[in-house]
Design an enzyme around this catalytic site. Structure first.
Site, mmCIF file in Angstrom:
data_model
loop_
_atom_site.group_PDB
_atom_site.id
_atom_site.type_symbol
_atom_site.label_atom_id
_atom_site.label_comp_id
_atom_site.label_asym_id
_atom_site.label_seq_id
_atom_site.Cartn_x
_atom_site.Cartn_y
_atom_site.Cartn_z
ATOM 1 N N PHE A 151 0.818 -1.223 0.000
ATOM 2 C CA PHE A 151 0.000 0.000 0.000
ATOM 3 C C PHE A 151 0.849 1.270 0.000
ATOM 4 O O PHE A 151 0.329 2.350 0.268
ATOM 5 C CB PHE A 151 -0.941 -0.005 1.215
ATOM 6 C CG PHE A 151 -1.963 -1.116 1.158
ATOM 7 C CD1 PHE A 151 -3.155 -0.948 0.468
ATOM 8 C CD2 PHE A 151 -1.719 -2.337 1.772
ATOM 9 C CE1 PHE A 151 -4.091 -1.972 0.395
ATOM 10 C CE2 PHE A 151 -2.652 -3.368 1.709
ATOM 11 C CZ PHE A 151 -3.840 -3.184 1.018
ATOM 12 N N LEU A 152 2.151 1.144 -0.248
ATOM 13 C CA LEU A 152 3.006 2.334 -0.168
ATOM 14 C C LEU A 152 2.608 3.385 -1.209
ATOM 15 O O LEU A 152 2.038 3.066 -2.247
ATOM 16 C CB LEU A 152 4.482 1.963 -0.331
ATOM 17 C CG LEU A 152 4.961 1.295 -1.629
ATOM 18 C CD1 LEU A 152 5.096 2.271 -2.773
ATOM 19 C CD2 LEU A 152 6.280 0.607 -1.389
ATOM 20 N N LYS A 153 2.919 4.630 -0.857
ATOM 21 C CA LYS A 153 2.703 5.734 -1.803
ATOM 22 C C LYS A 153 4.068 6.177 -2.312
ATOM 23 O O LYS A 153 4.963 6.447 -1.499
ATOM 24 C CB LYS A 153 2.084 6.964 -1.111
ATOM 25 C CG LYS A 153 0.739 6.740 -0.489
ATOM 26 C CD LYS A 153 0.196 8.046 0.106
ATOM 27 C CE LYS A 153 0.956 8.555 1.320
ATOM 28 N NZ LYS A 153 0.888 7.718 2.522
ATOM 29 N N LYS A 206 -6.682 -4.965 -1.842
ATOM 30 C CA LYS A 206 -5.801 -4.011 -2.535
ATOM 31 C C LYS A 206 -6.578 -3.270 -3.633
ATOM 32 O O LYS A 206 -6.507 -2.041 -3.746
ATOM 33 C CB LYS A 206 -4.602 -4.761 -3.129
ATOM 34 C CG LYS A 206 -3.698 -3.914 -4.002
ATOM 35 C CD LYS A 206 -3.016 -2.812 -3.229
ATOM 36 C CE LYS A 206 -2.351 -1.818 -4.169
ATOM 37 N NZ LYS A 206 -1.772 -0.689 -3.486
ATOM 38 N N GLY A 259 -3.061 9.818 -12.021
ATOM 39 C CA GLY A 259 -2.245 9.027 -12.944
ATOM 40 C C GLY A 259 -1.429 8.049 -12.139
ATOM 41 O O GLY A 259 -1.863 7.593 -11.078
ATOM 42 N N CYS A 262 -0.536 2.917 -10.591
ATOM 43 C CA CYS A 262 -1.501 2.060 -9.893
ATOM 44 C C CYS A 262 -2.962 2.342 -10.224
ATOM 45 O O CYS A 262 -3.629 1.496 -10.811
ATOM 46 C CB CYS A 262 -1.284 2.158 -8.387
ATOM 47 S SG CYS A 262 0.300 1.467 -7.902
HETATM 48 N N1 LIG Z 1 4.550 1.756 -7.658
HETATM 49 C C1 LIG Z 1 3.690 1.800 -6.653
HETATM 50 O O1 LIG Z 1 3.469 2.849 -6.049
HETATM 51 C C2 LIG Z 1 2.981 0.554 -6.204
HETATM 52 C C3 LIG Z 1 2.318 0.561 -4.965
HETATM 53 C C4 LIG Z 1 1.668 -0.605 -4.553
HETATM 54 C C5 LIG Z 1 1.652 -1.725 -5.374
HETATM 55 N N2 LIG Z 1 2.279 -1.680 -6.586
HETATM 56 C C6 LIG Z 1 2.268 -2.900 -7.399
HETATM 57 O O2 LIG Z 1 3.515 -3.565 -7.224
HETATM 58 C C7 LIG Z 1 3.931 -4.197 -8.442
HETATM 59 C C8 LIG Z 1 5.292 -3.656 -8.858
HETATM 60 O O3 LIG Z 1 5.156 -2.277 -9.116
HETATM 61 P P1 LIG Z 1 6.431 -1.331 -9.350
HETATM 62 O O4 LIG Z 1 5.917 0.040 -9.513
HETATM 63 O O5 LIG Z 1 7.457 -1.628 -8.327
HETATM 64 O O6 LIG Z 1 6.935 -1.908 -10.758
HETATM 65 P P2 LIG Z 1 8.268 -1.525 -11.550
HETATM 66 O O7 LIG Z 1 7.918 -1.628 -12.975
HETATM 67 O O8 LIG Z 1 8.844 -0.263 -11.009
HETATM 68 O O9 LIG Z 1 9.286 -2.708 -11.143
HETATM 69 C C9 LIG Z 1 9.143 -4.019 -11.539
HETATM 70 C C10 LIG Z 1 10.542 -4.618 -11.664
HETATM 71 O O10 LIG Z 1 10.416 -6.025 -11.899
HETATM 72 C C11 LIG Z 1 11.452 -6.411 -12.794
HETATM 73 N N3 LIG Z 1 11.121 -7.720 -13.382
HETATM 74 C C12 LIG Z 1 10.173 -8.025 -14.279
HETATM 75 N N4 LIG Z 1 10.196 -9.354 -14.570
HETATM 76 C C13 LIG Z 1 11.182 -9.898 -13.819
HETATM 77 C C14 LIG Z 1 11.697 -11.206 -13.669
HETATM 78 N N5 LIG Z 1 11.190 -12.244 -14.340
HETATM 79 N N6 LIG Z 1 12.713 -11.405 -12.825
HETATM 80 C C15 LIG Z 1 13.256 -10.354 -12.133
HETATM 81 N N7 LIG Z 1 12.801 -9.099 -12.238
HETATM 82 C C16 LIG Z 1 11.775 -8.855 -13.069
HETATM 83 C C17 LIG Z 1 11.541 -5.262 -13.763
HETATM 84 O O11 LIG Z 1 12.769 -5.234 -14.449
HETATM 85 C C18 LIG Z 1 11.346 -4.059 -12.836
HETATM 86 O O12 LIG Z 1 12.589 -3.566 -12.366
HETATM 87 C C19 LIG Z 1 2.818 -3.915 -9.446
HETATM 88 O O13 LIG Z 1 1.913 -4.971 -9.430
HETATM 89 C C20 LIG Z 1 2.152 -2.659 -8.886
HETATM 90 O O14 LIG Z 1 0.813 -2.549 -9.266
HETATM 91 C C21 LIG Z 1 2.954 -0.584 -7.010
#
Ligand SMILES: NC(=O)c1ccc[n+]([C@@H]2O[C@H](COP(=O)([O-])OP(=O)(O)OC[C@H]3O[C@@H](n4cnc5c(N)ncnc54)[C@H](O)[C@@H]3O)[C@@H](O)[C@H]2O)c1
Length: 452
Positions: A151-153, A206, A259, A262
């Protein structure tokens, strides 16, 4: 504990440094070799306040290592976090192929029973699919799959992870509950905020949280349009309703749309999930539709003020990230504005303290052709501009020198996509001001049109 985090993005990296900071031994894996090379040097591939200091101290303390090989990093892990992306597929579905590929690889490389935690946001049933993959292919090893949505922002991610409102653990398995509780206990020392539920309920929680927050924003944006019809200032209405404790002040700011990585994709994923069940979610359809309209509002407002044909017009933009405190431009409102302006032949001079490089990469051709210029100071991009659009409310834009700005710009038009400024103060400085759901000074706007 011996932890492996797969995916070094916004979620994975924050997860990894925070667990390392609490004394665990963490290996972070990413398939992007450049990312790993930078991380090994203590350089964060994402902008998140405070992350590099934690990264460097935990690397120095030998609690945090990086690898691009899951085969090398995963075998000894007691707990494996999957934190890879779940982007929107073309039909709006959450594309869980990265999660399933990791599950497949884990089934081949885990050498002892592990708890595999799905941290990525993924549709209800995904953790069960991961469990099925591990059950089918791991020779005799009993891995336990848990859903633990994040749930981080962005922009306040370390604080959110270190001091969470709640930690949702989706599992009915007693052993996994015990281990996960132990792992998270240091983060909830003053009172327990760990909630256990089924895997499916955790996944749904979520989505429900993001859908609710997006609904609040779209509701307020709709109220802003409604206020416009009656020449009422939505900011006054916001304060008036926010004082009601049942409503509260959070997430009720009118603006130019939500935007980020998420809300947009998660709403689309939910609508798709509904479709697969043969049902509909009319409220969420409206939330999404309102958000689209809202993102187009800045461009429409420019056209209303400067005329339909914006060829040859120079527009300054302050703020490109989807919100302050991050370099993330995924689904950012700035991109809708930039794309509309580029298509119409306008020239853009934009500034963002952190996200400009990401925008430059995204619109490399427009940058090369000189149609999009990215400045390194916020006043510099105002030179000879016909309008300034505030898109992202970085703190440094809060109290600008309007008198100076007036001297730099060719035409004095300010579109405030975040209702950041006092309309009267801006108008006193000689600008035509337009905010979201705020009565504009119509005579000034028409005077401006004539001047153009
Ligand atoms: N960004 C947010 O604020 C946030 C907050 C809560 C939840 N989420 C969720 O968390 C998940 C990740 O989001 P994010 O923003 O960190 O994504 P991101 O795109 O910043 O990072 C994902 C990472 O996974 C790596 N990756 C992909 N396939 C891989 C594999 N097979 N092996 C190793 N590494 C691999 C990519 O290279 C990338 O560095 C998503 O489902 C998102 O919806 C994101």
């Amino acid at each position: 504990m011996q932890i492996c985090v797969i995916g070094c993005g916004y979620v994975g990296l924050v997860t990894a440094v925070c667990f390392a900071e609490m004394g665990n031994s963490v290996t972070c894996v990413d398939s992007n070799g450049e990312r790993i090379a930078a991380l090994e040097k203590g350089i964060s591939p994402i902008f998140e306040p405070g992350i590099e200091a934690l990264l460097q101290s935990n690397i120095a303390g030998r609690r945090l290592t990086f690898s691009s090989s899951l085969a090398a990093a995963a075998p000894d892990a007691e707990i494996v976090f999957i934190a890879v992306g779940t982007p929107s597929a073309s039909d709006g579905a959450a594309d869980v192929s990265q999660i399933l590929a990791v599950a497949q690889a884990l089934s081949e490389h885990l050498s002892k029973p592990a708890i595999v935690v799905c941290k990525s946001t993924a549709p209800v049933g995904t953790a069960c699919r991961v469990q099925a993959i591990l059950d089918q292919t791991s020779a005799g090893l009993q891995h336990r799959v848990v859903s633990n949505p994040e749930f981080l922002k962005e922009g306040d991610a370390l604080n959110d992870f270190m001091r969470p409102d709640r930690i949702i653990i989706g599992t009915d398995d007693r052993h996994s509950q015990r281990v996960m509780h132990q792992l998270y206990e240091p983060f909830v020392r003053n009172h327990d905020r760990i909630m256990f539920m089924s895997r499916r309920a955790a996944e749904m929680t979520k989505y429900a949280a993001n859908a609710f927050l997006a609904t609040k924003i779209s509701f307020m944006n709709e109220m802003a349009a409604f206020c416009d019809e009656f020449a009422v200032d939505v900011e006054q209405v916001r304060k008036g309703i926010g004082a009601d404790q049942r409503i509260g002040h959070h997430f009720i700011y009118a603006g130019c749309g939500y935007g980020g990585s998420c809300f947009p994709k998660d709403i689309r994923a939910m609508l798709h999930m509904a479709e697969t069940q043969g049902t509909r979610m009319p409220i969420l359809e409206a939330v999404e539709a309102r958000n689209q309209l809202q993102k187009e509002w800045l461009f429409r407002c420019l056209q209303r003020s400067l005329g339909q044909d914006l060829r040859g017009v120079t527009v300054a933009i302050w703020g490109l990230a989807f919100k302050p405190g991050t370099d993330d431009i995924r689904d950012a409102p700035s991109r809708v504005l930039i794309e509309s302006l580029l298509a119409t032949g306008a020239r853009i001079q934009a500034f963002d303290p952190i996200a400009a490089d990401n925008i430059a990469r995204c619109y490399a051709r427009a940058v090369a052709e000189g149609q999009l210029a990215l400045g390194d100071a916020h006043y510099a991009v105002l030179n000879n501009a016909d309008a300034l659009v505030l898109v992202t409310e970085w703190k440094q834009f809060r109290q600008p020198d309007f008198a100076l700005m007036r001297t730099l710009m060719r035409r004095p038009l300010l579109l405030d996509g975040r209702n950041q400024y006092d309309p009267q103060q801006v108008e006193r400085a000689g600008f035509a001001y337009h905010g979201v759901g705020r009565p504009a000074s119509r005579p000034q706007l028409s005077a401006l049109r004539r001047a153009g």
